[in-house]
Design a protein around this motif. Structure first.
Motif, PDB file in Angstrom:
ATOM      1  N   LEU A  20       1.327  -8.605  -2.829  1.00 11.75           N
ATOM      2  CA  LEU A  20       2.623  -8.473  -2.165  1.00 11.75           C
ATOM      3  C   LEU A  20       3.057  -9.829  -1.613  1.00 11.75           C
ATOM      4  CD1 LEU A  20       4.949  -6.751  -1.076  1.00 11.75           C
ATOM      5  CD2 LEU A  20       3.544  -6.274   0.947  1.00 11.75           C
ATOM      6  N   TYR A  25       8.808  -7.035  -2.862  1.00 13.58           N
ATOM      7  CA  TYR A  25       8.354  -5.762  -2.310  1.00 13.58           C
ATOM      8  C   TYR A  25       8.696  -4.586  -3.231  1.00 13.58           C
ATOM      9  CZ  TYR A  25       8.062  -1.548   0.474  1.00 13.58           C
ATOM     10  OH  TYR A  25       7.768  -0.279   0.899  1.00 13.58           O
ATOM     11  N   TRP A  28       6.519  -4.554  -6.229  1.00 16.30           N
ATOM     12  CA  TRP A  28       5.159  -4.244  -5.771  1.00 16.30           C
ATOM     13  C   TRP A  28       5.021  -2.768  -5.444  1.00 16.30           C
ATOM     14  CZ3 TRP A  28       3.658  -2.097  -1.120  1.00 16.30           C
ATOM     15  CH2 TRP A  28       2.273  -2.095  -0.860  1.00 16.30           C
ATOM     16  N   ALA A  29       5.998  -2.184  -4.758  1.00 14.60           N
ATOM     17  CA  ALA A  29       5.926  -0.774  -4.374  1.00 14.60           C
ATOM     18  C   ALA A  29       5.887   0.134  -5.592  1.00 14.60           C
ATOM     19  CB  ALA A  29       7.113  -0.429  -3.478  1.00 14.60           C
ATOM     20  N   HIS A  33       2.567   2.275  -6.327  1.00 15.00           N
ATOM     21  CA  HIS A  33       2.703   3.733  -6.384  1.00 15.00           C
ATOM     22  C   HIS A  33       2.120   4.278  -7.678  1.00 15.00           C
ATOM     23  CE1 HIS A  33       5.650   7.408  -6.286  1.00 15.00           C
ATOM     24  NE2 HIS A  33       4.382   7.772  -6.361  1.00 15.00           N
ATOM     25  N   TRP A  42      -2.354   8.747  -4.388  1.00 14.40           N
ATOM     26  CA  TRP A  42      -1.031   8.735  -3.765  1.00 14.40           C
ATOM     27  C   TRP A  42      -0.861   9.852  -2.750  1.00 14.40           C
ATOM     28  CZ3 TRP A  42       2.548   5.541  -2.647  1.00 14.40           C
ATOM     29  CH2 TRP A  42       3.816   5.982  -2.264  1.00 14.40           C
ATOM     30  N   LEU A  65      -4.607  -0.980  -0.641  1.00 15.65           N
ATOM     31  CA  LEU A  65      -3.369  -1.557  -0.125  1.00 15.65           C
ATOM     32  C   LEU A  65      -3.636  -2.859   0.633  1.00 15.65           C
ATOM     33  CD1 LEU A  65      -1.502   1.657   1.145  1.00 15.65           C
ATOM     34  CD2 LEU A  65      -0.984   0.291  -0.883  1.00 15.65           C
ATOM     35  N   TRP A  87       1.279   1.913   4.532  1.00 17.69           N
ATOM     36  CA  TRP A  87       2.434   1.951   3.634  1.00 17.69           C
ATOM     37  C   TRP A  87       3.749   1.960   4.424  1.00 17.69           C
ATOM     38  CZ3 TRP A  87       2.665   1.726  -1.685  1.00 17.69           C
ATOM     39  CH2 TRP A  87       3.916   2.005  -2.263  1.00 17.69           C
ATOM     40  N   ASP A  88       3.863   2.813   5.427  1.00 22.27           N
ATOM     41  CA  ASP A  88       5.092   2.900   6.218  1.00 22.27           C
ATOM     42  C   ASP A  88       5.365   1.604   6.966  1.00 22.27           C
ATOM     43  OD1 ASP A  88       5.421   5.463   5.329  1.00 22.27           O
ATOM     44  OD2 ASP A  88       4.620   6.430   7.134  1.00 22.27           O
ATOM     45  N   LYS A  91       6.810  -0.838   4.542  1.00 20.35           N
ATOM     46  CA  LYS A  91       8.173  -0.451   4.178  1.00 20.35           C
ATOM     47  C   LYS A  91       9.168  -0.866   5.251  1.00 20.35           C
ATOM     48  CE  LYS A  91      10.959   3.574   2.866  1.00 20.35           C
ATOM     49  NZ  LYS A  91      10.943   5.043   2.632  1.00 20.35           N
ATOM     50  N   GLY A 141      15.344   0.436  -2.679  1.00 16.90           N
ATOM     51  CA  GLY A 141      14.564   1.614  -3.004  1.00 16.90           C
ATOM     52  C   GLY A 141      15.377   2.760  -3.554  1.00 16.90           C
TER      53      GLY A 141
END
Length: 285
Positions: A20, A25, A28-29, A33, A42, A65, A87-88, A91, A141
């Protein structure tokens, strides 16, 4: 870059978790995922409903991660104890809080709604602007589906492509049409009309105006060639009088102004008028 062995059908395949960076981003996300989902991890990041997260999967997902982060970002999220919290946190850092994200997305939707094809703009240039808008959606996103892109393309093309749009809407299901298919149909029609000079392009419009001007000049020339409302025709060369037709008697060889039939008729009419006047005068006397 973290290397994760994956056993599929007895063969070992290495799947690399991407690193990352401050600028990648969204890419990468998407990759992270997909890799976590391949390893059935997941569900530890985004559990479904009230499902209980497996502790081992949560630790494995968290470790994967953290392995993708550079040192400064790693130190900021190292206190997060679950994969979901990691993760959050990432984000929020790269996209923003939900309210900020919603505001940015609303602004982007407004820009998309106002997008129009400029006068004289090439079709491929406009499609490039649509592609840039798709990338901006992806950076937040969100996604622009083919249905939205096809509708925007068909609703905002210039007038010379309207016949193609009418055909597409009449014979195709635009709700299920791929964007590339709609673009291909419009591009084919655009190239054909440019080739035939019917689209008002580099030469088509000038040629059309020139034709109108020629017709106007021809009408003026024919009008000036007529004598007294069309009494003579344009003659060229020697013997033009022999080819000319009189618009009074229909015979060739003279014009209406020189027609003897016209003169005789005028004399007869004048004598008849004098005779009528004389009769009236005689009666009065």
């Amino acid at each position: 870059m973290a290397i994760v062995p994956h056993d599929a059908g007895g063969s070992s395949v290495s799947m690399a978790m991407p690193m990352l960076t401050p600028d990648n981003y969204m890419v990468w996300a998407i990759k992270a995922h997909a890799i976590l989902d391949t390893h059935t991890l997941w569900e530890a990041v985004a559990p479904t409903g009230d499902a209980v997260v497996d502790g081992k999967k949560c630790k494995t997902a968290r470790a994967m991660l953290l392995g993708t982060l550079v040192e400064d970002i790693l130190l900021q999220v190292s206190a997060k104890l679950t994969a979901r919290e990691v993760w959050d946190s990432l984000k929020v850092r790269f996209i923003g809080a939900d309210r900020v994200w919603a505001a940015r997305l609303a602004t982007l939707r407004g820009d998309f709604d106002r997008l129009r094809m400029a006068d004289g703009e090439a079709l491929d240039v406009y499609v490039g602007r649509l592609g840039a808008m798709t990338a901006r959606y992806a950076s937040l996103g969100a996604t622009l589906g083919d249905a939205a892109l096809v509708k925007k393309l068909l609703d905002t093309v210039p007038d010379h492509l309207c016949p193609a749009v009418a055909g597409i809407e009449q014979f195709c299901n635009i709700d299920e049409m791929a964007f590339d298919e709609a673009l291909g149909r419009l591009r084919a029609f655009d190239e054909q009309t440019q080739h035939r000079g019917q689209d008002g392009g580099e030469h088509g419009g000038d040629q059309l105006l020139l034709t109108v001007a020629q017709w106007a000049a021809r009408e003026r020339q024919q009008g000036s060639a007529r004598d007294d409302g069309g009494g003579r025709s344009v003659a060229s060369g020697n013997g033009g009088n022999r080819r000319s037709r009189c618009y009074n008697c229909g015979q060739r060889g003279h014009f209406r102004r020189d027609c003897t039939h016209q003169r005789k008729a005028a004399v007869v009419e004048e004598r008849a008028l004098l005779a009528d006047v004389g009769v009236v005068d005689a009666g009065l006397l």
